[in-house]
Design a protein around this motif. Structure first.
Motif, short mmCIF file in Angstrom:
data_model
loop_
_atom_site.label_atom_id
_atom_site.label_comp_id
_atom_site.label_asym_id
_atom_site.label_seq_id
_atom_site.Cartn_x
_atom_site.Cartn_y
_atom_site.Cartn_z
N UNK A 117 0.76 -1.19 0.15
CA UNK A 117 -0.19 0.52 0.05
C UNK A 117 1.05 0.97 0.07
N UNK A 118 0.60 2.14 -1.15
CA UNK A 118 0.87 3.60 -1.01
C UNK A 118 0.81 4.30 -0.56
N UNK A 119 1.02 5.02 0.21
CA UNK A 119 0.99 6.21 1.21
C UNK A 119 0.53 5.97 2.06
N UNK A 120 -0.06 6.52 3.20
CA UNK A 120 -0.36 5.78 4.38
C UNK A 120 -1.42 7.82 5.34
N UNK A 121 -1.97 7.34 4.12
CA UNK A 121 -3.51 8.79 4.22
C UNK A 121 -4.60 8.30 5.24
N UNK A 122 -6.09 8.00 5.35
CA UNK A 122 -6.39 7.75 6.11
C UNK A 122 -7.26 6.14 5.19
N UNK A 123 -7.18 6.27 4.11
CA UNK A 123 -7.81 5.37 2.42
C UNK A 123 -6.90 3.93 3.04
N UNK A 124 -5.55 4.88 3.20
CA UNK A 124 -4.43 3.24 2.77
C UNK A 124 -4.28 3.11 4.15
N UNK A 125 -4.87 3.50 5.66
CA UNK A 125 -4.78 2.41 6.66
C UNK A 125 -6.12 2.04 7.02
N UNK A 126 -7.18 2.49 6.08
CA UNK A 126 -8.14 1.40 6.18
C UNK A 126 -7.97 0.20 5.90
N UNK A 127 -7.83 0.60 4.76
CA UNK A 127 -7.06 -0.87 3.37
C UNK A 127 -6.44 -1.86 4.27
N UNK B 25 1.43 21.45 0.58
CA UNK B 25 2.05 21.17 -0.80
C UNK B 25 2.88 20.12 -0.30
N UNK B 26 3.97 21.23 0.66
CA UNK B 26 5.47 20.38 0.90
C UNK B 26 5.41 19.45 1.60
N UNK B 27 4.49 19.49 2.89
CA UNK B 27 4.18 18.36 3.31
C UNK B 27 3.60 16.72 2.65
N UNK B 28 2.82 17.12 1.91
CA UNK B 28 1.73 16.22 0.77
C UNK B 28 2.04 16.42 -0.21
N UNK B 29 2.63 15.06 -0.30
CA UNK B 29 2.95 15.20 -1.51
C UNK B 29 1.20 15.09 -2.64
N UNK B 30 0.41 14.94 -1.95
CA UNK B 30 -1.21 14.20 -2.99
C UNK B 30 -1.66 15.40 -2.51
N UNK B 31 -1.65 16.64 -2.04
CA UNK B 31 -2.09 17.84 -2.22
C UNK B 31 -1.66 18.97 -3.04
N UNK B 32 -1.52 18.65 -4.34
CA UNK B 32 -1.35 19.45 -5.57
C UNK B 32 -1.40 20.56 -5.35
N UNK B 33 -0.94 21.92 -5.28
CA UNK B 33 -0.86 22.81 -5.15
C UNK B 33 -1.78 23.17 -3.67
N UNK B 34 -1.80 22.20 -3.05
CA UNK B 34 -2.91 23.21 -1.94
C UNK B 34 -3.81 22.69 -1.81
N UNK B 35 -4.20 21.90 -2.79
CA UNK B 35 -5.65 21.03 -2.71
C UNK B 35 -5.92 20.10 -1.70
N UNK B 36 -6.91 20.37 -1.07
CA UNK B 36 -6.85 19.21 0.39
C UNK B 36 -8.01 18.12 -0.19
N UNK B 37 -8.95 18.14 -1.67
CA UNK B 37 -9.91 17.39 -2.14
C UNK B 37 -9.09 16.26 -3.09
N UNK B 38 -8.14 16.34 -3.42
CA UNK B 38 -7.37 15.18 -4.04
C UNK B 38 -7.91 15.19 -5.62
#
Length: 520
Positions: free
Chosen positions: A7-17, A453-466
């Motif tokens: 599982x790549x990444x460790x956000x809520x969805x990754x941890x649930x899975x 975005x620097x803290x989380x690569x998935x927050x592209x441009x600071x967008x928190x909604x993916x």
């Protein structure tokens, strides 16, 4: 090394899975590139020692009402997950000092709204009652596997009950924007209470289906409140880690996946940036589409997915401000001391205006501000007698084209100077509502979209909604028009996370669905 699932990444969805698959008995390995796990669930002392701030995500109402929590609640509680609640989940505070507080008691809410304007309380009861009545159907659509026999049977059942025209009429009404819904309330305070909440779904008052999402939020807050995790959101990630490891799973940090490997159209594992190879039967990637296609799958021939990822759009940026205070804030408007989340907004038009300015690349003149008071729910967040404030501004531009107020000197990029100037604007608005804020302010820490975005690569441009949550990138079209339950032509690969159905938030929905599809 070989496992069943990487599982790549460790956000809520990754941890649930990971938790569900490890509990099933599968060999699970979670790989996180950062030095901590949790994705947007992170708690740090970013102002002063002893003051614990949820730097990104803070409120867990979507998780408490999710099937993922229903499945994992007892296990997570045994591993230390504890929630803190208040009977006053949210309120709105207008510039003139008028305020409206929502409680978890529907009868009280109905009475308070009817006191503002005849019929508004009855309207609220009808709105949340309708969501409650259709919950089995609605939440199956919002959180279930859309491309499945189960969903097909669900829709057929609704067609038999409503008729074809009735079902299409329901979908048409569900696509209505929030402005139309909110304007059925007579009181400006009632309208202002719910208008900001559509921003937390990645939408605006004018967006398609924002009216339905606004009603869902109203129902969820009244039913489950706005809980926070005792000790901070990071403690939720820690509880997940303990659960996963207790079931034999592994969680590694500083493990940056360079690429996903495959043979004959089936995944074979991953290669880390340092060259380590890990074999796996399946790979679950909790990443944004651009990261998946341009890096992790760069050697795999998936032309349709690659073209779709290049066209994928991200939404507005997020801006956060955190305060360490010498004592609890003294709100000039009475009755706000125990509210979990207070929006500073004038109403539908102010929310629409600030979001529109941000979408056009401008720093909003009067941004919509969400103020969290986690110390009121969880005293462990600050030293005795002290307090913390969590401010989220959900309408910041990702790329700056100017300042709508023509006061702040800007460049296209977020600089430290721009960040602090915008934080000053926010603080001036906040100080109009808290007596002597400057005297109790011990420290402030602001985070621009670039910082996040620097803290989380998935927050592209600071967008928190993916990714933008407009209708063309949601439901069966998320992340791509041809998407189907996060699967690809490359067998054994599943895409999860905020960029996939059911979308953003702390519900853990895509991780839950992926784990169920894999037999958990």
């Amino acid at each position: 090394m070989a496992v069943d699932h990487v599982i790549i990444g460790s956000g809520i969805n990754a941890l649930v899975a990971a938790a569900l698959l490890a509990r099933k008995g599968d060999r699970v390995l979670v790989l996180e590139r950062e030095d901590r796990i949790g994705g947007c669930m992170v708690t740090q002392e970013v102002t002063l020692p002893g003051f614990h701030h949820d730097v990104m995500a803070a409120t867990f109402v979507l998780f408490l009402t999710s099937p993922a929590y229903a499945a994992l609640a007892e296990d997570l509680a045994r591993h230390g997950l504890e929630f803190c609640h208040t009977a006053q989940p949210t309120a709105v505070l207008r510039p003139d000092g008028s305020a409206l507080v929502l409680t978890t008691d529907r009868a009280r809410n109905v009475a308070a709204l009817n006191a503002l304007a005849v019929g508004d309380g009855d309207r609220h009861a009808a709105d949340v009652g309708a969501i409650e009545a259709e919950a089995p159907f609605l939440f199956a659509l919002l959180g279930g596997s859309l491309w499945s026999w189960g969903t097909a049977k669900l829709l057929l059942g609704q067609m038999r009950r409503r008729g074809a025209r009735g079902l299409f009429a329901w979908f048409g009404a569900a696509l209505a924007p929030a402005r139309g819904w909110l304007e059925t309330y007579h009181s400006p305070l009632a309208q202002a209470l719910w208008a900001p909440w559509v921003l937390h779904t990645g939408l605006t008052p004018e967006s398609a289906y924002s009216g339905k999402m606004g009603r869902v939020i109203a129902f969820a807050l009244e039913a489950a409140g706005a809980p926070v995790v005792k000790g901070g959101a990071g403690q939720a990630a820690a509880a997940f880690r303990r659960l996963i490891e207790a079931q034999g799973g592994q969680v590694r940090t500083h493990a940056d996946v360079d690429r996903i490997t495959q043979r004959d159209g089936h995944v074979t594992g991953v290669v880390l940036a340092g060259g380590e190879t890990i074999a796996a039967k399946s790979v679950l990637a909790s990443v944004a589409p651009g990261q998946l296609m341009s890096r992790l799958l760069r050697d795999v021939n998936l032309p349709e997915d690659r073209a779709a990822a290049a066209a994928f759009r991200h939404g507005r940026g997020n801006f956060q401000v955190h305060y360490a205070l010498d004592r609890a804030p003294d709100w000039l408007t009475p009755g706000l001391g125990d509210v979990a989340l207070i929006h500073l907004a004038d109403g539908i038009d102010s929310v629409s205006k600030s979001a529109n300015e941000a979408e056009r690349g401008l720093l909003p003149v009067t941004p919509t501000i969400c103020v969290g008071q986690p110390h009121r729910l969880d005293p462990t967040r600050a030293p005795d007698g002290k307090a913390v404030l969590w401010l989220q501004i959900p309408d910041a531009p990702r790329v700056i084209k100017g300042d709508a107020a023509d006061e702040i000197e800007t460049t296209p990029d977020w600089t430290d100077a721009t960040r602090e100037a915008f934080a000053d604007r926010i603080e001036r608005i906040l100080s109009r509502h808290i007596r002597g804020l400057d005297r109790i302010r011990l420290a402030r820490r602001a985070f621009s979209p670039v910082d996040l975005a620097a803290m989380n690569v998935n927050l592209v441009g600071g967008d928190p909604y993916g990714g933008a949550c407009s209708i063309d990138q949601f439901f069966v079209w998320r992340p791509f028009a041809h998407s189907a339950n996060g699967t690809f032509a490359l067998r054994g690969l599943r895409h999860i996370g905020a960029s996939t159905h059911p979308g953003p938030g702390l519900g853990g929905g895509s991780g839950y669905l992926a784990a169920k599809a894999l037999g958990a």
